[in-house]
Write an enzyme that holds these catalytic residues in place. Structure first.
Site, PDB file in Angstrom:
ATOM      1  N   HIS A   1       0.831  -1.189   0.000  1.00  0.00           N
ATOM      2  CA  HIS A   1       0.000   0.000   0.000  1.00  0.00           C
ATOM      3  C   HIS A   1       0.873   1.250   0.000  1.00  0.00           C
ATOM      4  O   HIS A   1       2.095   1.172   0.129  1.00  0.00           O
ATOM      5  CB  HIS A   1      -0.936  -0.013   1.196  1.00  0.00           C
ATOM      6  CG  HIS A   1      -2.036  -1.021   1.087  1.00  0.00           C
ATOM      7  ND1 HIS A   1      -3.065  -1.109   1.988  1.00  0.00           N
ATOM      8  CD2 HIS A   1      -2.272  -1.985   0.165  1.00  0.00           C
ATOM      9  CE1 HIS A   1      -3.900  -2.078   1.638  1.00  0.00           C
ATOM     10  NE2 HIS A   1      -3.430  -2.635   0.539  1.00  0.00           N
TER      11      HIS A   1
ATOM     12  N   GLU B   1       1.374   3.596   2.193  1.00  0.00           N
ATOM     13  CA  GLU B   1       2.170   3.822   3.397  1.00  0.00           C
ATOM     14  C   GLU B   1       3.407   2.928   3.417  1.00  0.00           C
ATOM     15  O   GLU B   1       4.495   3.362   3.800  1.00  0.00           O
ATOM     16  CB  GLU B   1       1.317   3.556   4.638  1.00  0.00           C
ATOM     17  CG  GLU B   1       0.084   4.442   4.752  1.00  0.00           C
ATOM     18  CD  GLU B   1      -1.153   3.833   4.136  1.00  0.00           C
ATOM     19  OE1 GLU B   1      -2.235   4.044   4.685  1.00  0.00           O
ATOM     20  OE2 GLU B   1      -1.038   3.138   3.099  1.00  0.00           O
TER      21      GLU B   1
ATOM     22  N   GLU C   1     -22.679   3.469 -23.368  1.00  0.00           N
ATOM     23  CA  GLU C   1     -22.445   4.180 -24.622  1.00  0.00           C
ATOM     24  C   GLU C   1     -23.633   4.169 -25.579  1.00  0.00           C
ATOM     25  O   GLU C   1     -23.529   4.672 -26.682  1.00  0.00           O
ATOM     26  CB  GLU C   1     -21.201   3.622 -25.320  1.00  0.00           C
ATOM     27  CG  GLU C   1     -19.897   4.075 -24.696  1.00  0.00           C
ATOM     28  CD  GLU C   1     -18.733   4.096 -25.682  1.00  0.00           C
ATOM     29  OE1 GLU C   1     -18.934   3.725 -26.851  1.00  0.00           O
ATOM     30  OE2 GLU C   1     -17.629   4.489 -25.272  1.00  0.00           O
TER      31      GLU C   1
ATOM     32  N   ARG D   1     -11.988   4.240 -21.520  1.00  0.00           N
ATOM     33  CA  ARG D   1     -12.255   2.799 -21.456  1.00  0.00           C
ATOM     34  C   ARG D   1     -11.176   2.060 -20.664  1.00  0.00           C
ATOM     35  O   ARG D   1     -11.465   1.133 -19.918  1.00  0.00           O
ATOM     36  CB  ARG D   1     -12.343   2.218 -22.867  1.00  0.00           C
ATOM     37  CG  ARG D   1     -13.552   2.669 -23.664  1.00  0.00           C
ATOM     38  CD  ARG D   1     -13.526   2.100 -25.082  1.00  0.00           C
ATOM     39  NE  ARG D   1     -14.654   2.566 -25.869  1.00  0.00           N
ATOM     40  CZ  ARG D   1     -14.856   2.231 -27.138  1.00  0.00           C
ATOM     41  NH1 ARG D   1     -13.981   1.429 -27.762  1.00  0.00           N
ATOM     42  NH2 ARG D   1     -15.910   2.699 -27.786  1.00  0.00           N
TER      43      ARG D   1
ATOM     44  N   CYS E   1      -5.555   1.384   6.394  1.00  0.00           N
ATOM     45  CA  CYS E   1      -6.354   0.190   6.674  1.00  0.00           C
ATOM     46  C   CYS E   1      -5.986  -0.383   8.047  1.00  0.00           C
ATOM     47  O   CYS E   1      -4.866  -0.216   8.542  1.00  0.00           O
ATOM     48  CB  CYS E   1      -6.155  -0.854   5.589  1.00  0.00           C
ATOM     49  SG  CYS E   1      -4.458  -1.456   5.415  1.00  0.00           S
TER      50      CYS E   1
ATOM     51  N   CYS F   1      -1.957  -1.228   7.502  1.00  0.00           N
ATOM     52  CA  CYS F   1      -1.039  -0.089   7.423  1.00  0.00           C
ATOM     53  C   CYS F   1      -1.023   0.700   8.727  1.00  0.00           C
ATOM     54  O   CYS F   1      -0.014   1.326   9.073  1.00  0.00           O
ATOM     55  CB  CYS F   1      -1.433   0.823   6.267  1.00  0.00           C
ATOM     56  SG  CYS F   1      -1.127   0.082   4.648  1.00  0.00           S
TER      57      CYS F   1
ATOM     58  N   ALA G   1     -22.097  10.692 -28.511  1.00  0.00           N
ATOM     59  CA  ALA G   1     -21.669  11.738 -29.438  1.00  0.00           C
ATOM     60  C   ALA G   1     -22.870  12.130 -30.284  1.00  0.00           C
ATOM     61  O   ALA G   1     -23.666  11.266 -30.699  1.00  0.00           O
ATOM     62  CB  ALA G   1     -20.531  11.239 -30.320  1.00  0.00           C
TER      63      ALA G   1
END
Length: 397
Positions: free
Chosen positions: A142, A144, A338, A279, A171, A180, A250
């Site tokens: 992570h 940290e 989309e 995407r 966490c 962490c 669009a």
């Protein structure tokens, strides 16, 4: 610029040097991106700069503050960008300044960290950054962990007087890696500054409480909105039990999405590249059954680099509530919708959207399928122009 830094007065020499470096680096990135855009390449050909030049980082006020993305398109905006950069850094408190760096670092994990959140961490002692890191890839260290690992041996003695800044609550549970919060306690830092509380059920304030019970001074909520916006997919998934939903289409200048029912190319080279970047950054992409049969869209990442999103085709026998539950169970944290028009309008009618992106081209047609109606509760987030095409991005009020 240098006079503005000096006028702050209370900052240490180290802090002033860091601010100067950040401003100069931001200016460098701004002009690098402007140059790349002018050549029609965007940032795609410069792999080292891409993570810092993505719209994701810019939305979070990283490297180039809000407005910088438009500046690379509209030349008259450039002086405003540089002035805004200076004002932004000068107006920050120390905690905000280092949290901004956390956000910048975190944004580099947009593809590798998921389904984990993007997190950045910075360790500061005596006004100097002695360690920093971000969550690079799910299942690995992570932010940290990587920040502490970057501290040089000669700086280890400074940890007892150091502050660690983290964009998301550390966490407190065992997952693929140890907690962490335990590592921070073990390292003996005196203060922790957290951008925002983790909405994940296994954390939700437990990491902060553990740190406080160990006698560590904890500050929560520095640049909280920016930290939450960075991880909007993660927050929406855990709070709403559904993915973060982006509706996208669009349309022609006179409001049609096709030409007499036939597929129509509206996007240009630049906007197509940005669509494929999107995407690569989202988990899944969806179209309706009619669009799938009529147009056979690939829905892949061909003009960018990164993983293809999961392909989903919506059918009439799959109601939206069931779809949302299925996506949640399969840990799909973000979804692009989309088309076609009926599918997009059904998501709008159900209130199942978080963001809407509309590209309007300069071309016109005499007839076709009308573009969806924007909901009444939209707020314009950004407006960008690429040659003759305009991209508008909306969020909910």
């Amino acid at each position: 610029m240098f006079l503005l830094i000096v006028s702050a007065g209370k900052d240490s020499v180290n802090q002033a040097n860091i601010q100067i470096n950040f401003i100069l680096f931001g200016i460098f990135l701004t002009y690098s991106y402007l140059f790349a855009s002018r050549e029609g390449t965007l940032a795609r050909k410069n792999k080292d700069l891409e993570p810092l030049l993505q719209p994701e980082g810019m939305e979070c006020g990283v490297a180039m503050i809000r407005g910088g993305y438009n500046a690379r398109i509209k030349k008259e905006k450039k002086p405003l960008v540089l002035c805004s950069l200076i004002r932004t850094f000068a107006a920050m408190t120390n905690d905000e300044f280092y949290m901004q760096r956390c956000i910048q670092l975190a944004a580099n994990g947009i593809q590798g960290a998921r389904p984990n959140p993007m997190v950045g961490a910075v360790i500061v002692a005596n006004g100097r950054i002695i360690g920093e890191g971000y969550h690079v890839r799910c299942g690995e260290g992570h932010a940290e962990v990587n920040a502490f690992a970057s501290v040089r041996p000669e700086d280890e003695a400074l940890l007892k007087d150091a502050t660690i800044y983290v964009s998301l609550e550390p966490c407190s549970h065992y997952g693929k890696t140890p907690p962490c919060a335990d590592l921070i306690i073990k390292k003996g830092v005196r203060r922790v500054v957290v951008g925002t509380i983790d909405p994940f059920a296994e954390v939700q304030g437990r990491g902060i409480r553990k740190l406080q019970e160990a006698g560590i001074d904890v500050t929560v909520g520095v640049l909280e909105k920016e930290c939450q916006w960075l991880n909007r997919r993660f927050f929406t998934y855990h709070r709403e039990h559904r993915p973060y939903i982006i509706l996208k289409w669009a349309q022609t200048a006179n409001g049609f999405i096709d030409d007499h029912g036939k597929a129509l190319q509206i996007s240009n080279e630049q906007t197509q590249m940005l669509s494929h970047q999107l995407r690569a950054e989202e988990d899944a992409i969806l179209v309706g059954h009619t669009t799938d049969v009529r147009e056979h869209p690939q829905l892949t990442v061909r003009h960018w680099h990164g993983p293809n999103p999961k392909r989903i085709v919506l059918t009439h026998n799959r109601p939206l509530p069931q779809l949302m539950d299925d996506l949640y169970q399969h840990v799909i944290q973000s979804l692009i919708v989309e088309g076609g028009r009926q599918t997009l309008q059904s998501f709008i009618a159900a209130g199942l959207w978080d963001e809407i992106r509309v590209e309007t081209g300069a071309i016109t047609v005499t007839d076709g399928t009308r573009a969806p109606q924007l909901p009444a509760n939209v707020s314009l987030l950004s407006r960008e122009t690429y040659d003759d095409n305009t991209l508008c991005r909306y969020i909910s009020l």
